[in-house]
Design a protein around this motif. Structure first.
Motif, PDB file in Angstrom:
ATOM      1  N   ALA A  38      26.764 117.885  63.379  1.00  0.00           N
ATOM      2  CA  ALA A  38      25.076 117.541  62.899  1.00  0.00           C
ATOM      3  C   ALA A  38      25.045 116.816  61.866  1.00  0.00           C
ATOM      4  N   LEU A  39      25.815 116.826  60.627  1.00  0.00           N
ATOM      5  CA  LEU A  39      26.036 115.753  59.561  1.00  0.00           C
ATOM      6  C   LEU A  39      26.233 114.539  60.080  1.00  0.00           C
ATOM      7  N   LEU A  40      27.424 114.372  61.025  1.00  0.00           N
ATOM      8  CA  LEU A  40      27.721 113.060  61.410  1.00  0.00           C
ATOM      9  C   LEU A  40      26.567 112.334  62.131  1.00  0.00           C
ATOM     10  N   LEU A  41      25.851 113.186  62.812  1.00  0.00           N
ATOM     11  CA  LEU A  41      24.735 112.391  63.570  1.00  0.00           C
ATOM     12  C   LEU A  41      23.658 111.974  63.089  1.00  0.00           C
ATOM     13  N   ALA A  42      23.374 112.873  61.833  1.00  0.00           N
ATOM     14  CA  ALA A  42      22.093 112.750  61.202  1.00  0.00           C
ATOM     15  C   ALA A  42      22.470 111.683  59.729  1.00  0.00           C
ATOM     16  N   GLY A  43      23.472 111.866  59.159  1.00  0.00           N
ATOM     17  CA  GLY A  43      23.900 111.287  57.949  1.00  0.00           C
ATOM     18  C   GLY A  43      24.093 109.777  57.940  1.00  0.00           C
ATOM     19  N   PRO A  44      24.958 109.228  58.835  1.00  0.00           N
ATOM     20  CA  PRO A  44      25.137 107.789  58.656  1.00  0.00           C
ATOM     21  C   PRO A  44      23.882 106.996  59.104  1.00  0.00           C
ATOM     22  N   ALA A  45      23.024 107.392  59.946  1.00  0.00           N
ATOM     23  CA  ALA A  45      21.801 106.696  60.678  1.00  0.00           C
ATOM     24  C   ALA A  45      20.521 107.041  59.665  1.00  0.00           C
ATOM     25  N   LEU A  46      20.515 108.120  58.835  1.00  0.00           N
ATOM     26  CA  LEU A  46      19.575 108.179  57.815  1.00  0.00           C
ATOM     27  C   LEU A  46      19.767 108.193  56.395  1.00  0.00           C
ATOM     28  N   SER A  47      18.934 107.998  55.478  1.00  0.00           N
ATOM     29  CA  SER A  47      19.132 108.176  54.229  1.00  0.00           C
ATOM     30  C   SER A  47      17.902 108.239  53.554  1.00  0.00           C
ATOM     31  N   LEU A  90      16.216 117.251  64.309  1.00  0.00           N
ATOM     32  CA  LEU A  90      16.311 118.234  65.404  1.00  0.00           C
ATOM     33  C   LEU A  90      17.341 118.043  66.422  1.00  0.00           C
ATOM     34  N   MET A  91      17.449 116.847  66.966  1.00  0.00           N
ATOM     35  CA  MET A  91      18.733 116.455  68.006  1.00  0.00           C
ATOM     36  C   MET A  91      19.975 116.805  67.337  1.00  0.00           C
TER      37      MET A  91
END
Length: 433
Positions: free
Chosen positions: A386-395, A420-421
């Motif tokens: 979840a962190l891998l999918l949300a982290g690099p793409a957002l900040s 959510l995804m």
């Protein structure tokens, strides 16, 4: 005096006064958080701005000036073939070693040139999420299953989020499509291969200047890292060729710039940043004094820098204050709280990992060692994905800039969809593994 117009400045002044009045300057945790904020900003300026963002600004300027608006509309526009536009956007990140901030000038560039909202959002997400270096490093350090899950999830995310955004704002996209149908296609000023060559060389400089050191001291990836500046210099020579024979810059000016860059290398052979900065300064001067497209290129690149850098600076300082610096400096939120939030595979743990990832800043490839430390501290595999999918793409810095490009509402929808995804994907992955 119209109080309806003055209440916002009053609230800003009042908020700053209250913060300053009650600031716990004697508290050691507060002092360390302040130090971490500036430490993160310093690290960001030293390691990320010159090598990542500056080339990205020039690439964005190329998109804005040299890439035909008709070409962008053809492949990414509201009337483009959906399968083709989303296919190109969803895999574009595999060739770019960029983070959630470096992708912003490129996203702004294609959006400005008329790209549809869906493909532009797919490109925005896929750019930092699935670059090939990050996937390889994830698989090698965190395990093959996480590496595969990351690339599959990121490609699906980019397409699904783009389609959902396009559907939600379909009325606006319809108006945009109609305006593009009525828009006459501009004639190409040069052959497509010339623009593609110029773009390819700049992207190659961005990739190899930021090539990270792999684990181990041998193999093709280590050799590419060992010779990264030689490879970067080679593409720099190709770039000089492009400046003379494609952009028609004065060849003596370009040769002088090459000589200055080479001199900087021979004077400071152990510090490749000096010739790199020299090359950036020389390029900026050369294209600023050449009328026509070169000046437009510089103006567009500078415009992206003015729009993005102040917001990034503010976002990095806030992220450092809240979550700490790269060297382990603590933010105002204790690291132990974060580790305790993301253990196991509950909905709460995955949602917490998605939230933390969405607001925390990750430079290119840094999410892997950070996540390795969290896993060693007890983080579950589901929250890790979840962190891998949300982290690099957002900040947080990324969100501030996106808001300036597409508005507050669309930014909130985009961030919510990613969170959510990522949460759902983490739950499924944690259940399977």
């Amino acid at each position: 005096m119209n109080w309806k117009e003055e209440y916002k400045p009053f609230l800003w002044i009042l908020g700053f006064f209250l913060f300053a009045y009650f600031m716990p300057v004697s508290n050691s945790e507060f002092k360390e958080a302040i130090y971490s904020a500036f430490e993160l900003a310093k690290w960001y300026a030293q390691e990320h701005v010159l090598l990542c963002l500056v080339p990205a600004f020039f690439i964005a300027g190329v998109i804005a000036v040299f890439v035909s608006k008709a070409a962008v509309i053809k492949y990414f526009g509201a009337n483009a073939k959906k399968w083709l536009s989303y296919l190109i956007a969803s895999v574009s990140g595999t060739i770019l070693a960029v983070c959630s901030c470096t992708i912003l000038p490129l996203f702004s560039g294609i959006h400005k040139r008329g790209a549809g909202l869906g493909p532009a959002i797919a490109f925005l997400y896929s750019g930092p999420a699935i670059n090939i270096l990050a996937i390889i490093l994830t698989a090698r350090i965190l395990g093959l299953e996480l590496g595969i899950a990351r690339i599959v999830g990121a490609v699906l995310f980019s397409v699904v989020i783009g389609l959902v955004m396009s559907f939600i704002y379909r009325k606006e996209e319809t108006v945009r499509a109609e305006s593009q149908l009525a828009m006459p296609g501009p004639e190409a000023t040069r052959p497509l291969w010339q623009t593609a060559f110029h773009f390819f060389v700049l992207v190659s400089i961005l990739i190899f200047a930021n090539w990270g050191k792999p684990e181990g001291g041998s193999g093709i990836w280590y050799n590419l890292y060992y010779y990264k500046w030689v490879i970067t210099a080679f593409f720099g020579l190709l770039f000089s060729f492009s400046l003379v024979y494609i952009l028609n810059l004065n060849k003596w000016h370009v040769l002088t710039g090459l000589a200055l860059t080479a001199a900087a290398y021979f004077v400071f052979p152990e510090n490749p940043m000096v010739p790199f900065v020299t090359a950036v300064i020389v390029l900026s001067v050369m294209i600023s004094i050449k009328p026509g497209e070169p000046q437009e290129w510089m103006a567009e690149s500078w415009g992206f820098a003015k729009q993005i850098l102040p917001l990034l600076t503010a976002g990095v300082l806030i992220a450092g204050f809240l979550l700490g610096a790269q060297d382990g400096g603590r933010g105002i939120i204790p690291n132990e709280w974060i580790s305790n939030l993301v253990g196991g595979n509950s909905v709460f743990a995955n949602f917490s990992a998605s939230i933390i990832g969405a607001f925390m800043y990750f430079a290119t490839l840094t999410e892997v060692p950070i996540l390795q430390g969290l896993i060693n501290a007890g983080m579950g595999k589901g929250p890790a994905l979840a962190l891998l999918l949300a982290g690099p793409a957002l900040s947080l810095p990324n969100m501030l800039v996106i808001r300036g490009v597409i508005g507050t509402q669309k930014t909130m929808v985009y961030v919510l969809l990613v969170i959510l995804m990522a949460t759902t994907s983490g739950l499924i992955f944690g259940f399977i593994f």
